[in-house]
Design a protein around this motif. Sequence first.
Motif, mmCIF file in Angstrom:
data_model
loop_
_atom_site.group_PDB
_atom_site.id
_atom_site.type_symbol
_atom_site.label_atom_id
_atom_site.label_comp_id
_atom_site.label_asym_id
_atom_site.label_seq_id
_atom_site.Cartn_x
_atom_site.Cartn_y
_atom_site.Cartn_z
ATOM 1 N N HIS A 126 -0.101 -3.065 4.000
ATOM 2 C CA HIS A 126 -0.908 -3.455 5.161
ATOM 3 C C HIS A 126 -1.938 -2.375 5.479
ATOM 4 O O HIS A 126 -1.621 -1.190 5.487
ATOM 5 C CB HIS A 126 -0.010 -3.668 6.391
ATOM 6 N N VAL A 127 -3.166 -2.818 5.743
ATOM 7 C CA VAL A 127 -4.257 -1.917 6.111
ATOM 8 C C VAL A 127 -4.885 -2.447 7.395
ATOM 9 O O VAL A 127 -5.325 -3.596 7.433
ATOM 10 C CB VAL A 127 -5.315 -1.870 4.977
ATOM 11 N N PRO A 128 -4.926 -1.641 8.465
ATOM 12 C CA PRO A 128 -5.593 -2.113 9.689
ATOM 13 C C PRO A 128 -7.057 -2.459 9.413
ATOM 14 O O PRO A 128 -7.741 -1.742 8.687
ATOM 15 C CB PRO A 128 -5.489 -0.900 10.638
ATOM 16 N N ASN A 129 -7.520 -3.557 9.984
ATOM 17 C CA ASN A 129 -8.911 -4.011 9.813
ATOM 18 C C ASN A 129 -9.318 -4.077 8.342
ATOM 19 O O ASN A 129 -10.393 -3.610 7.957
ATOM 20 C CB ASN A 129 -9.884 -3.089 10.558
ATOM 21 N N GLN A 130 -8.466 -4.661 7.551
ATOM 22 C CA GLN A 130 -8.743 -4.689 6.110
ATOM 23 C C GLN A 130 -10.092 -5.347 5.798
ATOM 24 O O GLN A 130 -10.755 -4.987 4.821
ATOM 25 C CB GLN A 130 -7.599 -5.429 5.390
ATOM 26 N N ASP A 131 -10.515 -6.305 6.656
ATOM 27 C CA ASP A 131 -11.767 -7.028 6.393
ATOM 28 C C ASP A 131 -12.991 -6.120 6.445
ATOM 29 O O ASP A 131 -14.047 -6.474 5.929
ATOM 30 C CB ASP A 131 -11.956 -8.153 7.438
ATOM 31 N N SER A 132 -12.842 -4.930 7.092
ATOM 32 C CA SER A 132 -14.020 -4.081 7.236
ATOM 33 C C SER A 132 -14.264 -3.191 6.009
ATOM 34 O O SER A 132 -15.221 -2.426 5.974
ATOM 35 C CB SER A 132 -13.881 -3.204 8.491
ATOM 36 N N TYR A 133 -13.369 -3.250 5.013
ATOM 37 C CA TYR A 133 -13.611 -2.499 3.773
ATOM 38 C C TYR A 133 -14.482 -3.331 2.830
ATOM 39 O O TYR A 133 -14.683 -4.526 3.053
ATOM 40 C CB TYR A 133 -12.281 -2.145 3.109
ATOM 41 N N PHE A 134 -14.943 -2.721 1.782
ATOM 42 C CA PHE A 134 -15.853 -3.383 0.849
ATOM 43 C C PHE A 134 -15.153 -3.578 -0.488
ATOM 44 O O PHE A 134 -14.606 -2.618 -1.037
ATOM 45 C CB PHE A 134 -17.113 -2.530 0.664
ATOM 46 N N ASP A 135 -15.174 -4.788 -1.007
ATOM 47 C CA ASP A 135 -14.567 -5.092 -2.321
ATOM 48 C C ASP A 135 -13.175 -4.464 -2.409
ATOM 49 O O ASP A 135 -12.870 -3.736 -3.347
ATOM 50 C CB ASP A 135 -15.440 -4.548 -3.463
ATOM 51 N N PHE A 136 -12.364 -4.710 -1.438
ATOM 52 C CA PHE A 136 -11.106 -3.983 -1.276
ATOM 53 C C PHE A 136 -9.928 -4.853 -1.693
ATOM 54 O O PHE A 136 -9.814 -6.000 -1.271
ATOM 55 C CB PHE A 136 -10.956 -3.577 0.190
ATOM 56 N N ASP A 137 -9.066 -4.284 -2.536
ATOM 57 C CA ASP A 137 -7.849 -4.988 -2.949
ATOM 58 C C ASP A 137 -6.685 -4.009 -2.768
ATOM 59 O O ASP A 137 -6.684 -2.917 -3.371
ATOM 60 C CB ASP A 137 -7.962 -5.421 -4.418
ATOM 61 N N THR A 138 -5.707 -4.380 -1.943
ATOM 62 C CA THR A 138 -4.580 -3.462 -1.704
ATOM 63 C C THR A 138 -3.869 -3.102 -3.012
ATOM 64 O O THR A 138 -3.265 -2.023 -3.112
ATOM 65 C CB THR A 138 -3.555 -4.089 -0.739
ATOM 66 N N ALA A 139 -3.956 -3.962 -4.017
ATOM 67 C CA ALA A 139 -3.266 -3.687 -5.284
ATOM 68 C C ALA A 139 -3.804 -2.419 -5.956
ATOM 69 O O ALA A 139 -3.135 -1.829 -6.808
ATOM 70 C CB ALA A 139 -3.399 -4.878 -6.231
ATOM 71 N N ASP A 140 -5.020 -2.002 -5.577
ATOM 72 C CA ASP A 140 -5.629 -0.822 -6.206
ATOM 73 C C ASP A 140 -5.236 0.482 -5.509
ATOM 74 O O ASP A 140 -5.632 1.557 -5.960
ATOM 75 C CB ASP A 140 -7.160 -0.929 -6.163
ATOM 76 N N TYR A 141 -4.508 0.379 -4.396
ATOM 77 C CA TYR A 141 -4.329 1.570 -3.558
ATOM 78 C C TYR A 141 -2.874 1.837 -3.172
ATOM 79 O O TYR A 141 -2.580 2.224 -2.051
ATOM 80 C CB TYR A 141 -5.222 1.471 -2.311
ATOM 81 N N GLY A 142 -1.974 1.664 -4.127
ATOM 82 C CA GLY A 142 -0.589 2.060 -3.892
ATOM 83 C C GLY A 142 -0.455 3.580 -3.957
ATOM 84 O O GLY A 142 -1.363 4.287 -4.411
ATOM 85 N N LEU A 143 0.685 4.085 -3.503
ATOM 86 C CA LEU A 143 0.958 5.519 -3.652
ATOM 87 C C LEU A 143 0.976 5.880 -5.138
ATOM 88 O O LEU A 143 1.410 5.082 -5.983
ATOM 89 C CB LEU A 143 2.306 5.870 -3.015
ATOM 90 N N VAL A 144 0.520 7.075 -5.471
ATOM 91 C CA VAL A 144 0.447 7.501 -6.872
ATOM 92 C C VAL A 144 1.845 7.906 -7.339
ATOM 93 O O VAL A 144 2.436 8.845 -6.784
ATOM 94 C CB VAL A 144 -0.538 8.676 -7.034
ATOM 95 N N PRO A 145 2.387 7.206 -8.337
ATOM 96 C CA PRO A 145 3.771 7.502 -8.734
ATOM 97 C C PRO A 145 3.891 8.760 -9.576
ATOM 98 O O PRO A 145 2.953 9.192 -10.240
ATOM 99 C CB PRO A 145 4.158 6.268 -9.558
ATOM 100 N N VAL A 146 5.085 9.340 -9.533
ATOM 101 C CA VAL A 146 5.451 10.501 -10.349
ATOM 102 C C VAL A 146 6.715 10.105 -11.108
ATOM 103 O O VAL A 146 7.590 9.433 -10.543
ATOM 104 C CB VAL A 146 5.729 11.726 -9.452
ATOM 105 N N HIS A 147 6.825 10.503 -12.377
ATOM 106 C CA HIS A 147 8.027 10.173 -13.150
ATOM 107 C C HIS A 147 9.258 10.738 -12.454
ATOM 108 O O HIS A 147 9.280 11.917 -12.072
ATOM 109 C CB HIS A 147 7.925 10.739 -14.566
ATOM 110 N N CYS A 148 10.269 9.900 -12.316
ATOM 111 C CA CYS A 148 11.461 10.281 -11.556
ATOM 112 C C CYS A 148 12.677 9.680 -12.244
ATOM 113 O O CYS A 148 12.644 8.514 -12.663
ATOM 114 C CB CYS A 148 11.325 9.742 -10.126
ATOM 115 N N ASP A 149 13.727 10.466 -12.395
ATOM 116 C CA ASP A 149 14.955 9.947 -12.995
ATOM 117 C C ASP A 149 16.138 10.718 -12.410
ATOM 118 O O ASP A 149 15.968 11.799 -11.832
ATOM 119 C CB ASP A 149 14.909 10.075 -14.518
ATOM 120 N N VAL A 150 17.323 10.156 -12.574
ATOM 121 C CA VAL A 150 18.527 10.742 -11.984
ATOM 122 C C VAL A 150 19.543 10.994 -13.088
ATOM 123 O O VAL A 150 19.788 10.132 -13.933
ATOM 124 C CB VAL A 150 19.135 9.783 -10.922
#
Length: 408
Positions: A126-150
Amino acid sequence: MTTQWVKPPEGSWTEHYPELGTGPISFRDSISPEFYALERDAVFTRAWLNLCRVEELPEVGSYLTKDIEVTNSSLILVHGEDGRIRAFHNQCRHRGAKVADGSGREPELVCARSGWRYALDGTLRHVPNQDSYFDFDTADYGLVPVHCDVWAGFVFVNLDAQPRQTLREFLGPMVTGLDDYPFGTLTERYDWVAHNNSNWKIFADAFQEYYHVPSLHTQQVPAEVRNPAAGFTCGHFQLDGPHRLVSTAGTRRWLLAPEYMYPIERATQSGLVGPWRTPDIGDLPAGLNPGGIEPWGISNFQIFPNLEILIYGGWYLLYRYWPTSHNTHRFEAYTYFHPARTVRERIEHEVAAVVLKEFALQDAGMLGGTQAALEYDVVDEFPVNDQEILVRHLHKVTLDWVQEYQNR
Ligand SMILES: [Fe+2]
């Protein structure tokens, strides 16, 4: 009382690993800002690093943040709805604020500045006022992952874009010989942090050999160990890839000698070797004592680059050495016991944690002077004896990783 010291397999421990050599070694790797910069890229950006245990992320939505100064990173670890623990760079995709600080439990991760809301798997929800961005797709802006294992409840990350090995491959057979150790049942934890004035390797070295014990820890060891003529040596050394192991024999029998103990240790029947009695935690894995030492005392696993697991049978210590500059580091220490069932057990655990802290601080007290003396740069060749094989190995492996990185 006579002591049977376990003998090296052939020649000496060091000569058993011919690639180590036997000559003097340099500690220039611990006083050089240039080498520190190389370590950052060659070692800490490419090795698997343990940040926490799964008990610190117990439920769906549990999160914690960790700053790693040496790689200039802040990470967030999250327990997802699918039960998986994931790691991300702790940075909101809206103008870069930290998404979280500290630890807690939330249904989603919300940036306090932007109000952007991320699902526990890092996707932007969710992005507040998402309509006010330009050519914006939330799919492009997830948190940047780091390799993680247990592994065995230890949560590791790898900051390399493409880790060269899986976590299990990296740990190798000697360390994964602890697979069946009941880490998950030893959940009563005491922790402390020290900011030390030395290179991280200088402190790691303090726990890689017991040669210094009769000299430095005179108040805490029995006569059999304290006497230089007794020739105190460790029972077993082992190397596997970048990792190291040392086991000692029979410590508990010696350490119950009364003459060197604090009165509180005698009164509570706990202290430097932990509670004198610990509950039966079942058969211990053979990998805990690969040298087959009898009577076995402790095994100290040094997992490259900066993790140490020191197991005393029914409880264990965990150390992490986080570099903060070429001549400083942050030292994290943890003591883990079974959850106390009685007041008496709780007191035993607290006494052990405090006495062990003093023991470690005796070593830490040597660091500033050692670092300063190394930086005087008078001598650059230091003889390293057979009981210090792990010291030799840590510095060689670090240099090997740096040279291999430079050669690419
Ligand atoms: Fe020590």
